[in-house]
Enzyme design. Structure first.
Site, short mmCIF file in Angstrom:
data_model
loop_
_atom_site.label_atom_id
_atom_site.label_comp_id
_atom_site.label_asym_id
_atom_site.label_seq_id
_atom_site.Cartn_x
_atom_site.Cartn_y
_atom_site.Cartn_z
N GLU A 44 30.13 46.84 25.99
CA GLU A 44 31.52 46.67 26.40
C GLU A 44 32.42 47.56 25.54
OE1 GLU A 44 34.71 42.97 27.04
OE2 GLU A 44 32.87 42.66 25.91
N LYS A 113 36.62 43.79 34.49
CA LYS A 113 36.29 42.46 34.00
C LYS A 113 37.23 41.41 34.59
CE LYS A 113 35.29 40.17 29.56
NZ LYS A 113 35.28 40.37 28.09
N CYS A 147 30.45 40.89 29.73
CA CYS A 147 30.55 39.93 28.64
C CYS A 147 30.80 38.50 29.12
CB CYS A 147 31.61 40.41 27.65
SG CYS A 147 31.58 39.56 26.05
#
Length: 265
Positions: A44, A113, A147
């Protein structure tokens, strides 16, 4: 049936220096390709560093910006697909994004994300609104998450129902949450009958201390490759024959009863 040799590059790069990080990536791509890997997965916010604070607006780039072009050159030079995280600028909005570039330089998939973690991310980034982004590489259906996204079972199940064989999950997992890499990710792979490439940053960065422990988890719940705590490149196969046999033995998706689940949403 096709299999996909996948390399996981556990690294924090050179925070604040995109050029220095791209140089590291070039070396990792060369080593991964020499090992027979067809796909290299990075963490990330790999290109800029995660703990960059007020530098987010300065370092953020468009999806086709200079950093993306540099990664594309690396992919083509070494003949390997590259997946990497970076801060994206789109007009006045900033996103915590990830992009998959094919070995021929084609942009195969781009993901923003959807579940932002903590004060830092919520201060700087806008959450994405497209939950299922997928592409096909060497016959393997690939999904993208980032994540914290993988910690929501709905996200992974949505990809499984959309046909994903492999989920790419760049992460910035920090202490004291090692159990996510050690336990949650292998369970997600098993309950959804797919592979998960979970690729972390490592070591101290700003106020964070990243745990490492990147892994490729298989549909049988076992970890096919596991990194330690430091910078490391690990490689393992996404074995589609194992995927098929595991799905036959564990038919969770076929045995679902969606009519019972309406109250969940």
């Amino acid at each position: 049936m096709p299999s996909l040799r996948t390399a996981l590059f556990q690294s924090s790069g050179r925070p604040g220096s995109v050029a220095g990080t791209v140089e590291l990536l070039d070396g990792a791509a060369r080593r991964a390709a020499e090992s027979g890997a067809r796909l290299l997965v990075c963490p990330e916010m790999y290109l800029t560093g995660y703990a960059i604070g007020d530098d987010v607006p300065r370092l953020a780039e468009a999806a086709d910006g200079p950093a993306a072009r540099a990664v594309t050159e690396i992919a083509v030079r070494h003949g390997i697909a590259v997946h990497y995280g970076y801060p994206e600028r789109d007009g006045d909005l900033l996103y915590n994004s990830a992009q998959l570039i094919g070995a021929d330089g084609t942009a195969l998939a781009h993901y923003r994300k959807t579940h932002l973690f903590g004060d830092f991310e919520q201060k700087w980034f806008t959450p994405g609104d497209e939950p299922v982004v997928q592409a096909t590489l060497d016959g393997v259906r690939i999904g993208l998450l980032t994540c914290y996204d993988v910690e929501f079972p709905e996200n992974v199940r949505a990809h499984a129902l959309a046909g994903a064989d492999l989920l790419l999950v760049p992460t910035a997992l920090m202490h004291p949450f090692s159990f996510v890499a050690e336990s949650v990710v292998p369970v997600r792979a098993f309950e959804n009958q797919l592979y998960i490439a979970y690729v972390n940053r490592t070591g101290p960065e700003g106020t964070f201390d990243f745990t490492g422990l990147s892994c490729l988890a298989g549909p049988d719940g076992t970890v096919r490759a596991r990194a330690g705590r430091g910078e490391e490149l690990v490689t393992a196969d996404v074995d589609t024959a194992l995927l098929a046999s595991s799905r036959a033995a564990n038919p969770y998706l076929n045995d679902r009863r969606p009519g019972l689940y309406g109250s969940l949403v």
